[in-house]
Write a protein that holds these residues in place. Structure first.
Motif, PDB file in Angstrom:
ATOM      1  N   ARG A 155      85.068  72.178 100.370  1.00 18.74           N
ATOM      2  CA  ARG A 155      86.298  72.129  99.584  1.00 18.74           C
ATOM      3  C   ARG A 155      87.483  72.567 100.459  1.00 18.74           C
ATOM      4  O   ARG A 155      88.534  71.937 100.474  1.00 18.74           O
ATOM      5  CB  ARG A 155      86.186  73.028  98.355  1.00 18.74           C
ATOM      6  CG  ARG A 155      87.401  72.897  97.429  1.00 18.74           C
ATOM      7  CD  ARG A 155      87.271  73.723  96.175  1.00 18.74           C
ATOM      8  NE  ARG A 155      86.141  73.289  95.363  1.00 18.74           N
ATOM      9  CZ  ARG A 155      84.982  73.931  95.268  1.00 18.74           C
ATOM     10  NH1 ARG A 155      84.797  75.055  95.936  1.00 18.74           N
ATOM     11  NH2 ARG A 155      84.018  73.448  94.522  1.00 18.74           N
ATOM     12  N   THR A 156      87.248  73.629 101.183  1.00 18.18           N
ATOM     13  CA  THR A 156      88.294  74.124 102.086  1.00 18.18           C
ATOM     14  C   THR A 156      88.713  73.035 103.068  1.00 18.18           C
ATOM     15  O   THR A 156      89.907  72.804 103.288  1.00 18.18           O
ATOM     16  CB  THR A 156      87.762  75.334 102.887  1.00 18.18           C
ATOM     17  OG1 THR A 156      87.362  76.333 101.957  1.00 18.18           O
ATOM     18  CG2 THR A 156      88.840  75.873 103.817  1.00 18.18           C
TER      19      THR A 156
ATOM     20  N   LYS B 237      79.184  77.731  93.742  1.00 12.29           N
ATOM     21  CA  LYS B 237      80.495  77.885  94.372  1.00 12.29           C
ATOM     22  C   LYS B 237      80.429  77.991  95.896  1.00 12.29           C
ATOM     23  O   LYS B 237      81.004  77.202  96.622  1.00 12.29           O
ATOM     24  CB  LYS B 237      81.200  79.133  93.794  1.00 12.29           C
ATOM     25  CG  LYS B 237      82.246  78.798  92.706  1.00 12.29           C
ATOM     26  CD  LYS B 237      83.496  78.173  93.305  1.00 12.29           C
ATOM     27  CE  LYS B 237      84.339  77.434  92.289  1.00 12.29           C
ATOM     28  NZ  LYS B 237      85.347  78.268  91.613  1.00 12.29           N
ATOM     29  N   ASP B 238      79.677  78.962  96.374  1.00 14.68           N
ATOM     30  CA  ASP B 238      79.769  79.267  97.798  1.00 14.68           C
ATOM     31  C   ASP B 238      79.108  78.214  98.697  1.00 14.68           C
ATOM     32  O   ASP B 238      79.388  78.154  99.891  1.00 14.68           O
ATOM     33  CB  ASP B 238      79.186  80.652  98.103  1.00 14.68           C
ATOM     34  CG  ASP B 238      77.762  80.746  97.638  1.00 14.68           C
ATOM     35  OD1 ASP B 238      77.417  80.011  96.682  1.00 14.68           O
ATOM     36  OD2 ASP B 238      76.996  81.518  98.207  1.00 14.68           O
TER      37      ASP B 238
ATOM     38  N   GLU C 257      81.924  75.656  99.111  1.00 19.39           N
ATOM     39  CA  GLU C 257      83.223  76.226  99.463  1.00 19.39           C
ATOM     40  C   GLU C 257      83.784  75.638 100.768  1.00 19.39           C
ATOM     41  O   GLU C 257      84.927  75.189 100.834  1.00 19.39           O
ATOM     42  CB  GLU C 257      83.089  77.747  99.610  1.00 19.39           C
ATOM     43  CG  GLU C 257      84.410  78.494  99.598  1.00 19.39           C
ATOM     44  CD  GLU C 257      85.273  78.131  98.400  1.00 19.39           C
ATOM     45  OE1 GLU C 257      84.697  77.903  97.306  1.00 19.39           O
ATOM     46  OE2 GLU C 257      86.509  78.023  98.558  1.00 19.39           O
TER      47      GLU C 257
END
Lengths: 195, 195, 195, 195
Positions: free
Chosen positions: A124-125, A117-118, A121
DNA sequence: AATGAATGAGCCTTCATTCAT
DNA sequence: TATGAATGAAGGCTCATTCAT
């Protein structure tokens, strides 16, 4: 870590970026970076523990600097068409950029860390920010009667996918400036009222 | 190398494909493949000289099998809308596929061999075939009065970029089926006459 | 092993000799020989168990054929000077020979097996035969009043060392035909009476 | 690489020389040297990239040290006969030497690199130097009335070939000290006036 | 802070040799 | 006899990481 070390960190990141631009992400070794920086092996480890650490940092800086750019330089009474064109022109630059271009390294990084995820991130942002910005531009354009669009959000997503598609095509199949221009023109022509 | 070895070749490719699907392209070693195949190190070298050789072969088979699929299963009096929907549904499968998916490996392969004409030729051809097929579908749809589109070729390119964009997003940021459906629907809705 | 296999043995040795002439002794692998012979790996092992076996055999044949040559072609009333010249001319051929020349392989073989009595026996015998032959020639020449030499055996040894020295120099430093001729002439001129 | 590493380089060369003396040139692997030095694989590669590199270095040192020796130790009023005897005694040492003897490795090295000008240059120079030195000694001896020799250069060449022949015979067929002495004595006796 | 020598794990590749057919 | 696929050992090389200085 004083000022001095901060300068050295930045120096390393600057040199390392060139390496990542040349070799992508996976192929880069600590040795490559040590050599590019002309420092000692141990020295590098004082600042960064792995190529991943280094790349993460480079990527963060890249995205931050990217988001700063987008803002300025447009007179406040610019038409939405002008603003859209400006946005797309920035994207075009990124699609075609050759120097200092860590696009490939970024893709490789994301492939290598997909599912974490991180790690993804930030990217994606960035994508979602792109969608938001475009949505706003389109909505405002529609309201002002410059654009025709039944679903601003969907159109924004659509444009972002096109941009992403061109970015990856540019780095794999190759993409001429003309092709990019044609496509961007087509996108805009689908929005402006004369349609 | 007789029939028997041909079977073994295929066996190796099958097992190796799983490895590439898991680990991408660059991270895969001959050792990985040896272990996946449960054969000896030397044994693998009887069939393939490098991971690159193996991946090239897998990619070739993948693209060939891909082009065969596209054809069948549509009744001859299908509407162009139905045909387009079918085409996009196939693309959707590829975008969302998880098992046996060498998309990431393929991108990594292309990054690693960018600039080498013949290494990327197959993929470029596939992209261009996609554009051609879509152009035909759209033109025919326009002629039949099913679609509205001023520039079939440009629209076809546009759709291909969107698909490419979604493919790479699916492998990096992740993409839900719903999102893909929305986007594909939006693409179709931009073509069909009710617009 | 019937006639047929005997033929195959000879075929293998013939092909292998070319390989040894090209690559020396140590660098030659069973694979090299298999490929040169265009037979199967297993097939070769039916006839020979190792490159050493093969080379030993080649060397034996070489030495045998060598000793046969020396004899013929001289009219019985030839002068000793003529006979000596003939002997040296044969040696010269061997020193300068390029094709089918296993000199280097032979040295490498002896280096690899130094200390093993029976491996080097053949060569030692050859050397000693050379000394004997020369001794006889010189003695006879002295008796006939053609040569002057106080110690035929020592002179014979001396000449053999010179020949050996030129052989190894030819294969390492390179040696022109002129140089060889000069040296051989000097040897002869040291013997004939005009001194 | 400071002083310390220079010491280590020398240490490696010293240990490696023993290995080459034992196993010749071709048979020696980096692993052999690593084990002889009791260092790590990677450690060795910090200093040398291949057995060839290492051997070249050893050979260079060997030849350099060899040329230094020849000079001293002779009183200035020594007779040319004494000087010649000294020269030959040095050669005899090299012919019969067992410990730290890289003669075989050197031959193998030259066989492996025959045709490469610069690889064999050093050795060729050494040979030619030998010829020159001997020529001078003989000429001087003739002038002083110690030697009889019609052609100093040819005689010098002759002696060098004999020495080379004995060197290679010593390493292949084996050569007793007595044999060497006999031969050297014969060479000298061919020069000194009493003949 | 900085150096760079050292380590050892890990991958690549080739070969001699065997063995079922 | 003959084949050639298969094995596993051995050696080459590179890299991340540590550590004494």
């Amino acid at each position: 870590m004083g000022e001095k070390s901060e300068l050295k960190r930045e120096y390393i990141l600057k040199k390392a970026k060139v390496v990542f631009a040349h070799k992508g992400y996976r192929a880069v070794t600590m040795k490559d970076i040590v050599e590019a920086c002309e420092i000692s092996r141990g020295g590098l480890y004082l600042y960064f523990g792995s190529t991943e650490d280094i790349f993460k940092e480079i990527l963060k800086l890249e995205l931050e600097s990217g988001s700063e750019e987008g803002s300025g330089n447009l007179s406040q009474d610019a038409s939405m068409t002008e603003i859209l064109m400006f946005f797309l022109k920035e994207q075009k630059k990124m699609i075609l950029r050759k120097k200092q271009d860590i696009t490939i390294a970024t893709y490789e990084y994301m492939f290598a860390h997909r599912g974490e995820k991180d790690s993804t991130e930030m990217i994606r942002t960035q994508f979602e920010t792109g969608v938001m910005v475009l949505t706003k531009i389109i909505q405002e354009g529609v309201e002002r009667g410059e654009f025709y669009c039944a679903n601003a959000k969907a159109e924004a997503n659509n444009i972002m996918y096109v941009l992403e598609g061109m970015k990856v095509c540019a780095k794999t199949l190759g993409l001429s400036e003309r092709k990019v221009d044609e496509e961007l023109l087509y996108l805009v022509s689908g929005l402006v009222m004369e349609e």
